[in-house]
Write a protein that holds these residues in place. Structure first.
Motif, PDB file in Angstrom:
ATOM      1  N   VAL A  58      -9.984  17.926   1.269  1.00 14.84           N
ATOM      2  CA  VAL A  58      -8.923  17.287   0.495  1.00 14.84           C
ATOM      3  C   VAL A  58      -7.772  16.857   1.396  1.00 14.84           C
ATOM      4  CG1 VAL A  58      -7.256  17.617  -1.374  1.00 14.84           C
ATOM      5  CG2 VAL A  58      -9.558  18.588  -1.570  1.00 14.84           C
ATOM      6  N   VAL A  59      -7.346  17.760   2.279  1.00 13.15           N
ATOM      7  CA  VAL A  59      -6.232  17.449   3.182  1.00 13.15           C
ATOM      8  C   VAL A  59      -6.602  16.296   4.114  1.00 13.15           C
ATOM      9  CG1 VAL A  59      -4.866  18.340   5.100  1.00 13.15           C
ATOM     10  CG2 VAL A  59      -5.198  19.737   3.047  1.00 13.15           C
ATOM     11  N   THR A  60      -7.842  16.267   4.595  1.00 11.70           N
ATOM     12  CA  THR A  60      -8.278  15.182   5.472  1.00 11.70           C
ATOM     13  C   THR A  60      -8.174  13.831   4.769  1.00 11.70           C
ATOM     14  OG1 THR A  60      -9.785  16.634   6.695  1.00 11.70           O
ATOM     15  CG2 THR A  60     -10.229  14.270   6.799  1.00 11.70           C
ATOM     16  N   ALA A  61      -8.601  13.771   3.504  1.00  5.78           N
ATOM     17  CA  ALA A  61      -8.520  12.523   2.749  1.00  5.78           C
ATOM     18  C   ALA A  61      -7.073  12.110   2.516  1.00  5.78           C
ATOM     19  CB  ALA A  61      -9.247  12.672   1.414  1.00  5.78           C
ATOM     20  N   LEU A  62      -6.222  13.066   2.167  1.00  8.71           N
ATOM     21  CA  LEU A  62      -4.804  12.755   1.947  1.00  8.71           C
ATOM     22  C   LEU A  62      -4.144  12.259   3.227  1.00  8.71           C
ATOM     23  CD1 LEU A  62      -3.820  15.819  -0.268  1.00  8.71           C
ATOM     24  CD2 LEU A  62      -3.907  13.435  -1.040  1.00  8.71           C
ATOM     25  N   ARG A  63      -4.423  12.938   4.341  1.00 12.43           N
ATOM     26  CA  ARG A  63      -3.782  12.574   5.608  1.00 12.43           C
ATOM     27  C   ARG A  63      -4.262  11.204   6.101  1.00 12.43           C
ATOM     28  NH1 ARG A  63       0.486  14.191   6.144  1.00 12.43           N
ATOM     29  NH2 ARG A  63       0.509  12.039   5.518  1.00 12.43           N
ATOM     30  N   ALA A  64      -5.482  10.829   5.732  1.00  5.83           N
ATOM     31  CA  ALA A  64      -6.014   9.533   6.147  1.00  5.83           C
ATOM     32  C   ALA A  64      -5.493   8.384   5.297  1.00  5.83           C
ATOM     33  CB  ALA A  64      -7.546   9.549   6.091  1.00  5.83           C
ATOM     34  N   SER A  65      -4.817   8.702   4.205  1.00  8.14           N
ATOM     35  CA  SER A  65      -4.302   7.652   3.323  1.00  8.14           C
ATOM     36  C   SER A  65      -2.933   7.171   3.792  1.00  8.14           C
ATOM     37  CB  SER A  65      -4.184   8.177   1.890  1.00  8.14           C
ATOM     38  OG  SER A  65      -3.461   7.260   1.087  1.00  8.14           O
ATOM     39  N   PRO A  66      -2.741   5.865   3.926  1.00  7.74           N
ATOM     40  CA  PRO A  66      -1.421   5.344   4.298  1.00  7.74           C
ATOM     41  C   PRO A  66      -0.396   5.480   3.184  1.00  7.74           C
ATOM     42  CG  PRO A  66      -2.919   3.542   3.794  1.00  7.74           C
ATOM     43  CD  PRO A  66      -3.751   4.801   3.785  1.00  7.74           C
ATOM     44  N   HIS A  67      -0.845   5.864   1.987  1.00 12.80           N
ATOM     45  CA  HIS A  67       0.064   5.995   0.843  1.00 12.80           C
ATOM     46  C   HIS A  67       0.696   7.375   0.748  1.00 12.80           C
ATOM     47  CE1 HIS A  67      -1.345   2.168  -0.761  1.00 12.80           C
ATOM     48  NE2 HIS A  67      -2.568   2.574  -0.509  1.00 12.80           N
ATOM     49  N   MET A  75      -9.978   6.142  -3.156  1.00 12.84           N
ATOM     50  CA  MET A  75      -9.611   6.661  -4.477  1.00 12.84           C
ATOM     51  C   MET A  75      -8.099   6.792  -4.601  1.00 12.84           C
ATOM     52  SD  MET A  75     -12.356   9.721  -5.056  1.00 12.84           S
ATOM     53  CE  MET A  75     -14.130   9.491  -4.837  1.00 12.84           C
ATOM     54  N   ILE A  76      -7.481   7.307  -3.564  1.00 12.29           N
ATOM     55  CA  ILE A  76      -6.023   7.469  -3.582  1.00 12.29           C
ATOM     56  C   ILE A  76      -5.341   6.117  -3.744  1.00 12.29           C
ATOM     57  CG2 ILE A  76      -4.023   8.206  -2.235  1.00 12.29           C
ATOM     58  CD1 ILE A  76      -5.952  10.261  -0.883  1.00 12.29           C
ATOM     59  N   ALA A  77      -5.813   5.114  -3.012  1.00  3.92           N
ATOM     60  CA  ALA A  77      -5.226   3.780  -3.096  1.00  3.92           C
ATOM     61  C   ALA A  77      -5.361   3.207  -4.501  1.00  3.92           C
ATOM     62  CB  ALA A  77      -5.879   2.851  -2.081  1.00  3.92           C
ATOM     63  N   GLU A  78      -6.537   3.367  -5.101  1.00  5.55           N
ATOM     64  CA  GLU A  78      -6.753   2.862  -6.456  1.00  5.55           C
ATOM     65  C   GLU A  78      -5.829   3.554  -7.453  1.00  5.55           C
ATOM     66  OE1 GLU A  78     -10.534   1.726  -9.253  1.00  5.55           O
ATOM     67  OE2 GLU A  78     -10.629   3.673  -8.240  1.00  5.55           O
ATOM     68  N   PHE A  79      -5.691   4.867  -7.299  1.00  8.01           N
ATOM     69  CA  PHE A  79      -4.845   5.607  -8.229  1.00  8.01           C
ATOM     70  C   PHE A  79      -3.369   5.255  -8.061  1.00  8.01           C
ATOM     71  CE2 PHE A  79      -2.282   9.397  -9.251  1.00  8.01           C
ATOM     72  CZ  PHE A  79      -2.513   9.422 -10.622  1.00  8.01           C
ATOM     73  N   VAL A  80      -2.898   5.231  -6.834  1.00 10.04           N
ATOM     74  CA  VAL A  80      -1.486   4.930  -6.586  1.00 10.04           C
ATOM     75  C   VAL A  80      -1.123   3.555  -7.143  1.00 10.04           C
ATOM     76  CG1 VAL A  80       0.200   4.451  -4.775  1.00 10.04           C
ATOM     77  CG2 VAL A  80      -1.256   6.479  -4.622  1.00 10.04           C
ATOM     78  N   ALA A  81      -1.990   2.569  -6.955  1.00  7.78           N
ATOM     79  CA  ALA A  81      -1.727   1.228  -7.477  1.00  7.78           C
ATOM     80  C   ALA A  81      -1.710   1.224  -9.000  1.00  7.78           C
ATOM     81  CB  ALA A  81      -2.779   0.252  -6.958  1.00  7.78           C
ATOM     82  N   GLY A  82      -2.656   1.931  -9.616  1.00 13.09           N
ATOM     83  CA  GLY A  82      -2.730   1.949 -11.066  1.00 13.09           C
ATOM     84  C   GLY A  82      -1.641   2.750 -11.725  1.00 13.09           C
TER      85      GLY A  82
END
Length: 262
Positions: free
Chosen positions: A41-50, A114-121
């Motif tokens: 989970v942390v790896t995915a979050l840290r890889a997100s520019p958001h 997934m993070i990008a899609e959620f943040v935008a929505g």
């Protein structure tokens, strides 16, 4: 701009069957596909520019901070939580209405896309909830078993991603603290918001977007559902069958077949 994230990594009361014979002391450290759930989970979050600062909340956060696979990750901090999700979140909120992203340590299939899609929505909401429609999940994973909320136009399952607008959501968190023990009982949760919402749900008068919006209005909040396009978004690690499916998905990702992180 980035949004700070909170990862709920605590343990619920009572024994967890997933930990039996695993050697792991807490679910967040249970190995899945070669590393602890929380590390995925942390790896995915840290890889997100958001995503900006990441806070891990757990009853024994020092134990998680000692995990070698989390060492050296920038912008990561650990804080001890209370016993309940709602009270722990309330204590971790900023002293403003600034938004925060919330997820869980068992959301191991999370990806930057997934993070990008959620943040935008979720933009311009006070509260946003990520969800996956039943047909989206079963088209790829017919064997997966989820808890479904039935509304007009579809059945939906939660995807363990939330957006909260700081102190504005405190009344909602207080309310959730009184009903979170029934979190897997969809109709009981809906009934807690009042008889009109329950009746409308039973008679399929509302779409899920309308239902969530009405529920938010009870607290003066603009609440939104973000429909996730990736079925893996709602597959978390609750049961042994989930772990088996998640391991297969990670194997397919390594081969570049499905749902690879972007």
């Amino acid at each position: 701009m980035t949004i700070p994230a909170i990862v709920l990594a605590g343990s619920r009361p009572g024994p967890d069957p997933l930990l039996t014979g695993s050697g792991a002391s807490t679910k967040a450290l249970l190995p899945v596909a070669g590393k602890p759930m929380l590390a995925h989970v942390v790896t995915a979050l840290r890889a997100s520019p958001h995503v900006g600062r990441i806070t891990i909340l757990a009853q024994n956060s020092a134990e998680l901070a000692a995990e070698p696979m989390l060492a050296g990750i920038d912008g990561l901090q650990f804080e001890d939580s209370g016993q309940g999700i709602s009270s722990s979140l309330a204590a971790a909120l900023p002293d403003s209405d600034a938004p925060m992203l919330v997820t869980t340590a068992d959301n191991v299939l999370l990806t930057p896309s997934m993070i990008a899609e959620f943040v935008a929505g979720a933009e311009d909401s006070d509260v946003a909830v990520a969800m996956v429609e039943k047909a989206v999940l079963l088209a790829r994973y017919p064997e997966s078993r989820r808890t479904w909320l039935k509304f007009r136009g579809g059945w939906w399952s939660g995807a363990n991603l939330f957006r909260l607008s700081g102190r504005r959501v405190l009344p909602l968190l207080d309310f959730w603290g009184r009903i979170e023990r029934d979190r897997k009982k969809g109709l009981k949760i809906i009934a807690a918001f009042g008889p009109w919402l329950l009746l409308g749900t039973l008679l399929r008068l509302f779409t899920i977007r309308q239902g969530i919006a009405r529920a938010g209005l009870r607290f003066g909040l603009k609440a939104k559902v973000v429909a996730m396009s990736e079925p893996e978004a709602c597959i978390d690690a609750d049961k042994p069958a989930d772990i088996e499916l998640i391991e297969r998905i990670f194997a397919a990702r390594r081969q570049g077949a499905i749902g690879a992180p972007l």
